[in-house]
Design a protein around this motif. Structure first.
Motif, mmCIF file in Angstrom:
data_model
loop_
_atom_site.group_PDB
_atom_site.id
_atom_site.type_symbol
_atom_site.label_atom_id
_atom_site.label_comp_id
_atom_site.label_asym_id
_atom_site.label_seq_id
_atom_site.Cartn_x
_atom_site.Cartn_y
_atom_site.Cartn_z
ATOM 1 N N LEU A 147 0.823 -1.201 0.000
ATOM 2 C CA LEU A 147 0.000 0.000 0.000
ATOM 3 C C LEU A 147 0.865 1.261 0.000
ATOM 4 O O LEU A 147 0.508 2.269 -0.616
ATOM 5 N N ILE A 148 1.995 1.204 0.698
ATOM 6 C CA ILE A 148 2.931 2.330 0.669
ATOM 7 C C ILE A 148 3.452 2.545 -0.748
ATOM 8 O O ILE A 148 3.510 3.682 -1.256
ATOM 9 N N HIS A 175 -1.248 -6.987 -5.095
ATOM 10 C CA HIS A 175 -0.439 -7.740 -4.138
ATOM 11 C C HIS A 175 -1.024 -7.613 -2.728
ATOM 12 O O HIS A 175 -1.132 -8.607 -2.002
ATOM 13 N N ALA A 176 -1.371 -6.394 -2.351
ATOM 14 C CA ALA A 176 -1.979 -6.189 -1.033
ATOM 15 C C ALA A 176 -3.298 -6.944 -0.929
ATOM 16 O O ALA A 176 -3.624 -7.498 0.126
ATOM 17 N N GLY A 216 -9.661 1.761 -6.332
ATOM 18 C CA GLY A 216 -10.708 1.985 -5.346
ATOM 19 C C GLY A 216 -10.893 0.858 -4.356
ATOM 20 O O GLY A 216 -11.670 1.006 -3.400
ATOM 21 N N MET A 217 -10.202 -0.261 -4.546
ATOM 22 C CA MET A 217 -10.278 -1.337 -3.559
ATOM 23 C C MET A 217 -9.534 -0.966 -2.284
ATOM 24 O O MET A 217 -9.777 -1.537 -1.230
ATOM 25 N N ALA A 218 -8.611 -0.002 -2.390
ATOM 26 C CA ALA A 218 -7.840 0.417 -1.212
ATOM 27 C C ALA A 218 -7.910 1.918 -0.964
ATOM 28 O O ALA A 218 -7.790 2.347 0.185
ATOM 29 N N PHE A 219 -8.099 2.692 -2.037
ATOM 30 C CA PHE A 219 -8.124 4.144 -1.908
ATOM 31 C C PHE A 219 -9.499 4.664 -2.325
ATOM 32 O O PHE A 219 -10.191 4.038 -3.119
ATOM 33 N N ALA A 244 -6.469 3.212 3.979
ATOM 34 C CA ALA A 244 -6.205 2.248 2.899
ATOM 35 C C ALA A 244 -6.306 0.819 3.415
ATOM 36 O O ALA A 244 -6.941 -0.041 2.785
ATOM 37 N N MET A 245 -5.700 0.550 4.559
ATOM 38 C CA MET A 245 -5.762 -0.800 5.118
ATOM 39 C C MET A 245 -7.175 -1.140 5.573
ATOM 40 O O MET A 245 -7.657 -2.259 5.369
#
Length: 253
Positions: A30-31, A60-61, A127-130, A228-229
């Motif tokens: 994510l970073i 990957h995340a 959009g799955m994380a942000f 994000a997490m």
């Protein structure tokens, strides 16, 4: 996939742990994704490569978190046994298929009254994380997440072979529960978006104070990656629950 999600007795209700240690393996990806997004938004010739790297990092995340969500739901998964190289190949295999879907969907929407928002569909993976900027994009990312999960689990079952249309067909067969999961996730994403905007406003206010630049940067860093997490974990928890429920309650295989 069936083996992954049916390994626990059907009477088990999925329980998701939000223990912070479960999320740490996804943090480096994510970073990387966040750093690449900054480069992409700055424009220039590096934008497209940065967007591709960001998408791979988000995938990957997603893979790392998917393993933990499946285990938390009472199932088992071999995703944790994949080497970094195998994860990379799986991410690329999923990426080009989903990217093609996003391009087709964006072009199709360009000829509708929603043309002005069509480009937001290209952020389906992101959009799955942000956070997405539109409600349409938030529901679209929820659908993409469900489809990506199906593709990943099919690849796990089929010796790494990734296929788009079988995953789409499985989504159609399990649309009662997976469709409901997508709708619920879209609504949750809207709520998370409002919450993130509220926190962002507070951080902007804090940024106008006399606090040290280190403190401001640290709070902004924690803000970005906490959401994000959280978003990634909530995304996978909901779609995994929906997929599990489709087996437990007997939708067609």
């Amino acid at each position: 996939m069936k083996e992954s999600l049916r390994s626990a007795p059907s009477t088990i209700v999925p329980q998701t742990s939000f223990g912070p240690l479960r999320l740490l393996p996804a943090l480096p990806w994510l970073i990387l994704a966040a750093a690449m997004r900054v480069i992409a938004f700055a424009g220039g010739p590096a934008s497209l490569p940065a967007l591709i790297v960001a998408a791979v990092a988000v995938l990957h995340a997603f893979i790392v978190t998917a393993q933990r969500c499946i285990e938390a739901s009472g199932g088992t998964s071999g995703l944790g046994d994949l080497t970094l190289g195998e994860q990379f190949r799986l991410s690329l295999a999923v990426l080009w298929r989903i990217a093609l879907l996003m391009v087709i969907a964006t072009l199709a929407l360009a000829f509708t009254p929603y043309a002005a928002r069509s480009h937001h569909l290209m952020a389906g993976l992101d959009g799955m994380a942000f956070d997405q900027l539109t409600h349409l994009g938030r529901f679209w990312s929820a659908f993409i997440a469900a489809l990506v999960l199906l593709m990943i689990l099919q690849a796990e079952r089929n010796n790494g072979r990734t296929a788009f249309f079988p995953a789409l067909g499985e989504f159609a067969r399990r649309v009662l529960w997976l469709g409901t999961a997508v709708l619920v996730l879209g609504l949750v994403n809207i709520g998370l978006g409002h919450g993130q905007n509220a926190v962002r406003s507070m951080i902007w206010t804090f940024g106008q104070t006399d606090a040290t630049q280190f403190a401001k940067n640290l709070i902004f860093f924690v803000f970005i990656f906490s959401f994000a997490m959280l978003r990634l974990w909530v995304t996978l928890s909901i779609v995994t629950f929906g997929l599990k429920a489709s087996y437990v309650y007997g939708e067609s295989d």
